[in-house]
Design a protein around this motif. Structure first.
Motif, PDB file in Angstrom:
ATOM      1  N   HIS C  81       0.866  -1.295  -0.067  1.00 22.38           N
ATOM      2  CA  HIS C  81       0.104   0.059   0.043  1.00 22.38           C
ATOM      3  C   HIS C  81       0.949   1.185  -0.086  1.00 22.38           C
ATOM      4  O   HIS C  81       0.386   2.250  -0.441  1.00 22.38           O
ATOM      5  CB  HIS C  81      -0.971   0.041   1.374  1.00 22.38           C
ATOM      6  CG  HIS C  81      -0.404  -0.173   2.380  1.00 22.38           C
ATOM      7  ND1 HIS C  81       0.046   1.039   3.341  1.00 22.38           N
ATOM      8  CD2 HIS C  81      -0.147  -1.161   3.039  1.00 22.38           C
ATOM      9  CE1 HIS C  81       0.632   0.547   4.433  1.00 22.38           C
ATOM     10  NE2 HIS C  81       0.600  -0.837   4.229  1.00 22.38           N
ATOM     11  N   ALA C  82       2.137   1.294   0.625  1.00 18.79           N
ATOM     12  CA  ALA C  82       2.968   2.366   0.689  1.00 18.79           C
ATOM     13  C   ALA C  82       3.340   3.002  -0.613  1.00 18.79           C
ATOM     14  O   ALA C  82       3.477   4.153  -1.039  1.00 18.79           O
ATOM     15  CB  ALA C  82       4.108   2.183   1.591  1.00 18.79           C
ATOM     16  N   ALA C  83       3.236   1.981  -1.538  1.00 16.82           N
ATOM     17  CA  ALA C  83       4.032   2.356  -2.912  1.00 16.82           C
ATOM     18  C   ALA C  83       2.711   2.478  -4.075  1.00 16.82           C
ATOM     19  O   ALA C  83       2.787   3.135  -5.289  1.00 16.82           O
ATOM     20  CB  ALA C  83       4.590   1.071  -3.682  1.00 16.82           C
ATOM     21  N   VAL C  84       1.339   2.209  -3.729  1.00 14.35           N
ATOM     22  CA  VAL C  84       0.347   2.311  -4.564  1.00 14.35           C
ATOM     23  C   VAL C  84      -0.329   3.506  -4.299  1.00 14.35           C
ATOM     24  O   VAL C  84      -0.926   3.826  -3.133  1.00 14.35           O
ATOM     25  CB  VAL C  84      -0.671   1.094  -4.324  1.00 14.35           C
ATOM     26  CG1 VAL C  84      -1.825   1.398  -5.171  1.00 14.35           C
ATOM     27  CG2 VAL C  84      -0.005  -0.280  -4.841  1.00 14.35           C
ATOM     28  N   LEU C  85      -0.252   4.536  -5.215  1.00 16.01           N
ATOM     29  CA  LEU C  85      -1.017   5.926  -4.953  1.00 16.01           C
ATOM     30  C   LEU C  85      -2.462   5.831  -5.253  1.00 16.01           C
ATOM     31  O   LEU C  85      -3.105   6.494  -4.680  1.00 16.01           O
ATOM     32  CB  LEU C  85      -0.461   6.970  -6.005  1.00 16.01           C
ATOM     33  CG  LEU C  85       1.311   7.136  -5.667  1.00 16.01           C
ATOM     34  CD1 LEU C  85       1.757   7.938  -6.916  1.00 16.01           C
ATOM     35  CD2 LEU C  85       1.631   7.797  -4.360  1.00 16.01           C
ATOM     36  N   SER C 108      13.656   0.300  -8.459  1.00 18.77           N
ATOM     37  CA  SER C 108      13.625  -1.252  -8.319  1.00 18.77           C
ATOM     38  C   SER C 108      12.091  -1.624  -7.555  1.00 18.77           C
ATOM     39  O   SER C 108      11.736  -2.685  -7.766  1.00 18.77           O
ATOM     40  CB  SER C 108      15.071  -1.675  -7.431  1.00 18.77           C
ATOM     41  OG  SER C 108      14.767  -0.756  -6.219  1.00 18.77           O
ATOM     42  N   LEU C 109      11.920  -0.915  -6.522  1.00 14.73           N
ATOM     43  CA  LEU C 109      10.496  -1.423  -5.872  1.00 14.73           C
ATOM     44  C   LEU C 109       9.433  -1.397  -6.664  1.00 14.73           C
ATOM     45  O   LEU C 109       8.418  -2.023  -6.669  1.00 14.73           O
ATOM     46  CB  LEU C 109      10.582  -0.507  -4.437  1.00 14.73           C
ATOM     47  CG  LEU C 109       9.136  -0.557  -3.853  1.00 14.73           C
ATOM     48  CD1 LEU C 109       8.900  -1.783  -3.202  1.00 14.73           C
ATOM     49  CD2 LEU C 109       8.758   0.651  -3.071  1.00 14.73           C
ATOM     50  N   VAL C 110       9.406  -0.160  -7.577  1.00 16.13           N
ATOM     51  CA  VAL C 110       8.177  -0.089  -8.450  1.00 16.13           C
ATOM     52  C   VAL C 110       8.157  -1.084  -9.487  1.00 16.13           C
ATOM     53  O   VAL C 110       7.035  -1.876  -9.716  1.00 16.13           O
ATOM     54  CB  VAL C 110       8.260   1.285  -9.253  1.00 16.13           C
ATOM     55  CG1 VAL C 110       7.275   1.108 -10.326  1.00 16.13           C
ATOM     56  CG2 VAL C 110       8.024   2.490  -8.287  1.00 16.13           C
TER      57      VAL C 110
END
Lengths: 138, 138, 138, 138
Positions: C81-85, C108-110
């Motif tokens: 969730h921290a990466a999904v806007l 790299s995380l995306v």
């Protein structure tokens, strides 16, 4: 050429029908050949991603009147002679040359040599094409 | 979901083994799923090449303080309302916005609308992603 | 918006004339705007190559009747969730859905979150589009 | 080499600073050279889109033991001898060959000849690289 394996697979009829139409349009001779093509494309990409031993071809276009440019390209290729397999030079017209350079080595090395050549001042255009040694593509 | 067809195919053992390793690395659950993925990728490309009905998503990044830019983007989308399915706006920080715009129509129309939006003065970045209506991919 | 710098540059007349024709064809309003566009494109590529903080948009097409697929996509997004806007869902027809997912984080995380979503069994098509937070593109 | 034009341009300071850092990292010697590179890349793409006269290089990898494959590649090249500028053959190992083929003509012709060669049954990998005659890139 490696041994053949025969196996069966279940796919949606519509997907299969459309893929076969595409294969015919591209001139792939049969279902196995069409599957081979798309499988190999995925594998070549993956060889580059995991830094395997690969082959790359570098395409350069430049004006050969810029003598220092041609000299620098030659010098850089000699600096990396172990990675340079062959170079072909084509005279496009009175001014312009095409150079095709075959490179081999780990993906990261091939990219580094290509970047060094692509940074040569005065190039009109250059591009690295990613391909394979063919060893792992039966 | 369409009916399944079962068929058998002969492929080089090495090619098959490497393709299955790749599929596992990418998380594809089995051989059929891995084949589906690479077949579909080839079919989506072909839909765009032959100007079929497609879906595209346009990704734009811009500074929303440039009011005229936001207004022009909205106006252009309204001019082509039949092709614009949905737009999502994300506030990236105090200055920057992300806009994701879903477009549908023949490939040439989707490209034309995208080009018109991409030409908006002041955009920081923009890119059209080619995908599919899903209808012909069973 | 950042401060402007004025500087002068010497370029081959032919190259400049052709570049300006291209800019007019694409709707870029003047020489500065056209230069900005091609400079930004190069910078966005470089942000991804050096694993900077970036924004990516993931485009997915699938048949929503496959309930387990929709559930798994939702679960994977919550895991990250921290990466999904933001996520936008569009109903393309009775069967097919389009989902546009905005992701943010180090490159790299995306890519890893996108790969995990792209591996969901049964997707018809999916593709990650590389863009920028806009912060370093004045 | 064409005549130089000197002109001045206003760009955001941050954008310019970042672009210059990128140029240094890629080995571009100064601001003008860096601008030339990104402008030329955009122009080469545009030559291919509007079907101008272009140069393409075709990279093929195959097992030379498949004699009919080598014969068919040679035959197809002769059928299009006006478009084929040069061919270089590299022996990668006991089994695998690399072939680099320089093609010239209108973009649509170069693509058609490349597609015909790429459809040759048994190729391990092949890819067309788009470049330029250099004539319109001063």
């Amino acid at each position: 050429m490696s041994r053949l394996t025969r196996f069966s697979v279940s796919l949606e009829s519509d997907l299969l029908a459309r893929f076969e139409r595409l294969g015919r349009a591209r001139g792939w001779t049969n279902r196995s050949e069409a599957l081979r093509q798309v499988m190999r494309e995925a594998l070549v990409q993956e060889e580059w991603e995991r830094d395997a031993e690969v082959v790359g071809t570098l395409t350069l276009v430049y004006d050969h009147h810029r003598r220092e440019l041609h000299d620098r390209l030659t010098r850089t290729q000699h600096d990396h002679h172990a990675a340079v397999l062959a170079t072909t030079h084509v005279h496009l017209d009175h001014d312009n040359c095409l150079e095709m350079i075959a490179l081999r080595g780990r993906a990261s090395l091939v990219k580094r040599v290509a970047d060094e050549l692509l940074a040569t001042r005065g190039l009109k255009h250059g591009r690295l094409t990613l391909t394979t040694t063919g060893r792992r593509l039966g």
